[in-house]
Each structure stands twice: as C-alpha cells, then as structure tokens.
Design a protein around this motif. Sequence first.
Motif, short mmCIF file in Angstrom:
data_model
loop_
_atom_site.label_atom_id
_atom_site.label_comp_id
_atom_site.label_asym_id
_atom_site.label_seq_id
_atom_site.Cartn_x
_atom_site.Cartn_y
_atom_site.Cartn_z
N SER A 164 26.76 11.74 -35.02
CA SER A 164 26.37 10.34 -34.90
C SER A 164 27.64 9.49 -35.02
O SER A 164 28.34 9.54 -36.05
N VAL A 165 27.94 8.73 -33.98
CA VAL A 165 29.19 7.97 -33.89
C VAL A 165 28.86 6.49 -33.71
O VAL A 165 27.98 6.14 -32.91
N ASP A 166 29.54 5.63 -34.44
CA ASP A 166 29.43 4.19 -34.23
C ASP A 166 30.83 3.60 -34.11
O ASP A 166 31.81 4.17 -34.58
N ALA A 167 30.91 2.45 -33.45
CA ALA A 167 32.21 1.84 -33.15
C ALA A 167 32.08 0.33 -33.18
O ALA A 167 30.99 -0.23 -33.34
N VAL A 168 33.23 -0.34 -33.03
CA VAL A 168 33.31 -1.80 -32.97
C VAL A 168 34.09 -2.18 -31.72
O VAL A 168 35.15 -1.61 -31.45
N VAL A 169 33.55 -3.15 -30.95
CA VAL A 169 34.19 -3.60 -29.72
C VAL A 169 34.53 -5.08 -29.88
O VAL A 169 33.67 -5.89 -30.26
N TYR A 170 35.78 -5.43 -29.58
CA TYR A 170 36.24 -6.81 -29.61
C TYR A 170 36.50 -7.26 -28.16
O TYR A 170 37.32 -6.64 -27.46
N TYR A 171 35.81 -8.30 -27.71
CA TYR A 171 35.95 -8.76 -26.33
C TYR A 171 35.84 -10.28 -26.29
O TYR A 171 35.38 -10.92 -27.24
N ARG A 172 36.26 -10.84 -25.17
CA ARG A 172 36.20 -12.29 -24.96
C ARG A 172 36.01 -12.57 -23.48
O ARG A 172 36.23 -11.70 -22.63
N VAL A 173 35.64 -13.81 -23.16
CA VAL A 173 35.48 -14.24 -21.78
C VAL A 173 36.84 -14.71 -21.26
O VAL A 173 37.42 -15.64 -21.81
N SER A 174 37.34 -14.07 -20.22
CA SER A 174 38.63 -14.44 -19.64
C SER A 174 38.49 -15.38 -18.46
O SER A 174 39.41 -16.14 -18.16
N ASN A 175 37.35 -15.35 -17.76
CA ASN A 175 37.11 -16.23 -16.61
C ASN A 175 35.69 -16.77 -16.73
O ASN A 175 34.71 -16.05 -16.50
N ALA A 176 35.57 -18.03 -17.10
CA ALA A 176 34.26 -18.61 -17.35
C ALA A 176 33.42 -18.69 -16.08
O ALA A 176 32.21 -18.42 -16.10
N THR A 177 34.04 -19.02 -14.98
CA THR A 177 33.29 -19.16 -13.73
C THR A 177 32.70 -17.83 -13.27
O THR A 177 31.53 -17.74 -12.88
N VAL A 178 33.50 -16.79 -13.34
CA VAL A 178 33.03 -15.47 -12.91
C VAL A 178 31.95 -14.94 -13.84
O VAL A 178 30.98 -14.31 -13.40
N SER A 179 32.09 -15.20 -15.13
CA SER A 179 31.09 -14.71 -16.08
C SER A 179 29.72 -15.35 -15.90
O SER A 179 28.71 -14.77 -16.26
N ILE A 180 29.69 -16.56 -15.31
CA ILE A 180 28.41 -17.24 -15.05
C ILE A 180 27.87 -16.88 -13.67
O ILE A 180 26.66 -16.66 -13.48
N ALA A 181 28.77 -16.81 -12.67
CA ALA A 181 28.32 -16.65 -11.28
C ALA A 181 28.07 -15.20 -10.88
O ALA A 181 27.24 -14.94 -10.02
N ASN A 182 28.76 -14.24 -11.50
CA ASN A 182 28.68 -12.85 -11.04
C ASN A 182 27.71 -11.99 -11.81
O ASN A 182 27.34 -10.92 -11.32
N VAL A 183 27.30 -12.39 -12.98
CA VAL A 183 26.41 -11.56 -13.78
C VAL A 183 25.44 -12.47 -14.52
O VAL A 183 25.79 -13.61 -14.88
N GLU A 184 24.23 -11.97 -14.74
CA GLU A 184 23.21 -12.80 -15.38
C GLU A 184 23.54 -13.07 -16.84
O GLU A 184 23.47 -14.20 -17.31
N ASN A 185 23.89 -12.01 -17.58
CA ASN A 185 24.22 -12.14 -18.99
C ASN A 185 25.41 -11.23 -19.27
O ASN A 185 25.26 -10.02 -19.42
N ALA A 186 26.60 -11.81 -19.28
CA ALA A 186 27.82 -11.01 -19.41
C ALA A 186 27.91 -10.32 -20.76
O ALA A 186 28.35 -9.17 -20.85
#
Length: 362
Positions: A164-186
């Motif tokens: 059983s493995v668990d992890a932590v992911v650190y991420y951020r939005v780099s392009n606001a326009t693409v995150s809204i227009a290309n995917v429903e829920n980034a």
Amino acid sequence: MQTSMTTLMPPMATTTAIGATTTSAGATLKPMSIVDQRRATIVPINPPNDGRGERRVTIHAVRSRSEEDVGDKSSTCGTLLIFLSVALVILTLPFSLFVCFKVVQEYERAVIFRLGRLMQGGAKGPGIFFILPCIDSYARVDLRTRTYDVPPQEVLTKDSVTVSVDAVVYYRVSNATVSIANVENAHHSTRLLAQTTLRNTMGTRHLHEILSERVSISGSMQVQLDEATDAWGIKVERVEIKDVRLPVQLQRAMAAEAEAAREARAKVIAAEGEQKASKALREASEVIGGSPAALQLRYLQTLSTISAEKNSTIVFPLPIDLITYFLKTNDENTQQKAKAAAAAMARTAVEAIAQQQQSTAM
C-alpha cells in the motif's frame, strides 16, 4: 447556389499533394487547404458506354453561400448585442461601474468569454479589468501551488508482493486560459491521473526497488505527470512518496531475517574478538614467563584495582611463591599442611569480616 468544377480524369491520374491532382497530360490542379478538403465533396459519375472505362469526378465548391449568410448574420447579431450592452452601461452610469469593473488578486487570473467565445489577449489580471454586462462572463483561476494527498493505493509489485503506497503531489496552474478551455476540471483530472500514474509506476518495480529507490521513482513520476498535464495548463512541480505499507506477515518475516542476520554478524564479531584476545594473552604469557617478577607485579596491580572500588570485600594478599612449592610436590604430609594452612587463612578471613561487620553496626 453552389459553384461546381468538373474535371475529367483518366485512370492513370496521380496525386502530388493534399488535394492536388496531376493528369496524364501533365496538368496540375491547385491544391486545397485542410479546411477546403473538409468542405469539398467528391462525387463519382457513371462512366460512359464507350468501353474505355474512364471515370469523371466532380469537386463541388469549397464554401457555400448559405454558410456565408449564417456567418454574416452571427457577426451582425454579435455586433448589435455589443452595441446594446455599451449603451446600457452608458445609460446606467454610475451604477453600471459596480458591475463592469472586476478585481482579481495577485495570485489569480480571469479568463473572459464574450458571447461564448474566448476573448483575445489571454487571461486578465492581476488588478482591475472591464467586462460588459449580459454578454461577458469570466472564470477566476488560482495560480498558487496546490497540494494533493494521494490516498493509499493497493499495488501488486513486479515480484508479486501486495503493498500500500501513498504519495503527495505539488502542482499549479501555469496557463489559465488553457486550463479553462481545454479541460472541464483541470484539478480533478490531475488528481485522477496522479493516482493511476502511482499505481502504474509501482507495478513495474520490485519490492526492494520501491523501498530503496524512492527518490528516483518520485522523479520519474513527476516527469510523467508533467508531460501528461502540459496540455491542460498544469505544471507538476514535485512528487513525494510518503509511506510504503507492507503486509503484517511480510513485516514479521523481514524482521526475523534481519534479526538472524544481526545475530550471525554479532557471533562472527565475538569470535574474532576471542581470537584476538587469545593471541594477546598468549603473547602476554610468553612475556611474563620470561620474567618471574612480572607475575608478582601483575598480581599487585590486580589488588590495587580491586581496592580502588568501594566494596566490603577484604583481600589478603598471599605471595604466589609460597604456594608454588605445595602445588609442585606430591608428598601427602606436605599437602595436608597446605590444606591446614589454607583453612587457617580462611578462618582468619571470616573472623576479620565478622569484626568489620560489628564495627559497622556500632
């Protein structure tokens, strides 16, 4: 009304480019673009009854008048709505300013849609930006780094061990326009992809690699996630594996194996120490045997060491030279005398101990 162009093509016609055709006479038709190809229609015509088997292909027009009319009407309608919205803003001043002006924070961006279409210029912000009422809508996008705690995933490793493995992911939005227009829920898509990537990565590793190579596994996961989420406007900054839980039976087996290995190592170390001590004692005995006085000095040194400790033991030093004669002789009378002398010394020691206890009690 559509414009049509009919070309008579012999059976040996070849294609030179996308939409370009070369006839046997060497004439080359003008190539069409991808949009023109999508709108063009190729209709085969039945060959004539002349026996030569020739085929005629009719290429219809690229753009129809009806589509042009629809585009013109939509642009005209959009222009009219924009004009009405501007007029509404002017008529309702200054109250319309509360609706038209919006503010986004330093860590936010605003993606604006006008009549359902994405506005040129990209995301707005930080600071104040202007929108038209009734025809503009906008979406706020947070650019700060987010943390996602991947829930424990049951994984079957390459050597058929369930962990059983668990992890932590650190991420951020780099392009606001693409995150809204290309995917429903980034954000939701990134989290689901992190779970599947964790399972797929751990499934290709052995158990000892998972336990000992966490840094390299985290790096490979970060690269995979970053490449997959780049089309969504997401930047994966870091991936860390938190914990690897093993079954209880496997933990006991590994603990027993480690304990046995440590005991074996301890026995080897003790045996090596005994071997070195025996060699040192043999060398010391050879040195002491060469000088009889050295044994007496060693005896006195031992007595001084014992007397330095705070205890109630009374030690009577007895010269070894007095006992060596009795130890070497075989005469019965001499042995009896030695036993009597030892008994007398023991009685003397007992009496001295009793006197010391009485003096302590008083």
